[in-house]
Design an enzyme around this catalytic site. Sequence first.
Site, mmCIF file in Angstrom:
data_model
loop_
_atom_site.group_PDB
_atom_site.id
_atom_site.type_symbol
_atom_site.label_atom_id
_atom_site.label_comp_id
_atom_site.label_asym_id
_atom_site.label_seq_id
_atom_site.Cartn_x
_atom_site.Cartn_y
_atom_site.Cartn_z
ATOM 1 N N CYS A 67 -3.703 1.399 -2.763
ATOM 2 C CA CYS A 67 -3.416 2.672 -2.081
ATOM 3 C C CYS A 67 -3.863 3.861 -2.929
ATOM 4 O O CYS A 67 -4.452 4.812 -2.435
ATOM 5 C CB CYS A 67 -1.921 2.834 -1.809
ATOM 6 S SG CYS A 67 -1.106 1.377 -1.170
ATOM 7 N N ASP A 68 -3.561 3.829 -4.215
ATOM 8 C CA ASP A 68 -3.676 5.047 -5.030
ATOM 9 C C ASP A 68 -4.728 4.998 -6.132
ATOM 10 O O ASP A 68 -5.010 6.026 -6.758
ATOM 11 C CB ASP A 68 -2.306 5.363 -5.665
ATOM 12 C CG ASP A 68 -1.245 5.623 -4.603
ATOM 13 O OD1 ASP A 68 -1.601 6.179 -3.557
ATOM 14 O OD2 ASP A 68 -0.072 5.263 -4.810
ATOM 15 N N CYS A 110 1.173 0.778 -6.003
ATOM 16 C CA CYS A 110 0.127 0.181 -5.160
ATOM 17 C C CYS A 110 -1.249 0.655 -5.596
ATOM 18 O O CYS A 110 -1.669 1.771 -5.285
ATOM 19 C CB CYS A 110 0.375 0.539 -3.689
ATOM 20 S SG CYS A 110 -0.868 -0.145 -2.583
#
Length: 317
Positions: free
Chosen positions: A142-143, A139
């Site tokens: 997300c990261d 992701c």
Amino acid sequence: MNITEKIDCLIIGSGPAGFTAAIYAARADMKPVLYKGMQPGGQLTTTNEVENFPGYPQGISGPEMMVELETQAKRFDTDVRSGFINKVDFTGPIHKCWTEEGHEIHAQTIIISTGASAKYLGLESEQKYLLNGGGVSACAVCDGFFYRGQEVVIVGAGDSACEEAHYLSKLCTKVTMLVRKDFRASKIMADRVKKTENITILYNTDTEEVLGDGNGVTGARVKNSSTGETAIIPCTGFFVAIGHTPNTDIFKGFIDLDETGYIKYAQPGTSKTNVAGVFVAGDAADKTYRQAITAAGTGCIAALDAERYLAAQEHYL
Ligand code: NDP
């Protein structure tokens, strides 16, 4: 002997969608029963640091966030159970579900929050660096932030990979995209990637191994399937964007799914499925946003829809 249990609200799945639905349903006195499923806590349990969920200014680890959500759901007496639902029957007026141990549940309302699972390459080295922020992620939204100013690799050539590569290109100095044959993405998405200066595209390229120093990713060894040549690409982040599988197998034949298995909303703007009294929240119906906060939002919507459905029923089981 298995005794049939009759309840007002069954929630299947324990990611942010399921627990948020539980908090709302429990506070509305629907006495929800929640089955945690195969991966208790859902996809967030493989996320090291969550920095984009409002209300956590210092960030929180994925597993910790799931513990907090579970604690909050239990505070209002949600009956949280280990185990999973492995069979359903929504053909009659009563929604029937069975646990893996054969326990039969008849639920007035059901909230499906079974999520989706990211696909991975299946390499041992990939799995090794997937956990604890080791550098492998499925992701980018997300990261990606953790790799700003660094060089990263992304695998995949669908719309998701293009979207994520473009997202990463704004944060990272260099993005190398590994395309195993050619682009599958829509032309507009592929063109945008091709025009982005700091994205390098390697066609006909397979990942042989994710390289690391034991603590984190340091590169990827790749092989050109046309020439047989191998190369090492230095990187600190290795993103996998080769698709997701919605966890909806048990609903096939009962709930309308799209061609890729995602649950179809019967009425846009609601959580309603084609079966009255059965609602969906989170990634099981979302192939676009896939965020903890959007899953939580749809969990709230599903609980409110379920509450309204229950209130409209004249007869209880
Ligand atoms: P897709 O299934 O569309 O694409 C998967 C990609 O991963 C393909 O390029 C595929 O390559 C590649 N791949 C699969 N397995 C491997 C492997 N083992 N090694 C290397 N590469 C691999 O998934 P997406 O998540 O991209 O998209 C899913 C759906 O969601 C699509 O319908 C898409 O259009 C939609 N979507 C739309 C968006 C938008 O419009 N904004 C954004 C994101 C998704 P190959 O072609 O060789 O099989």
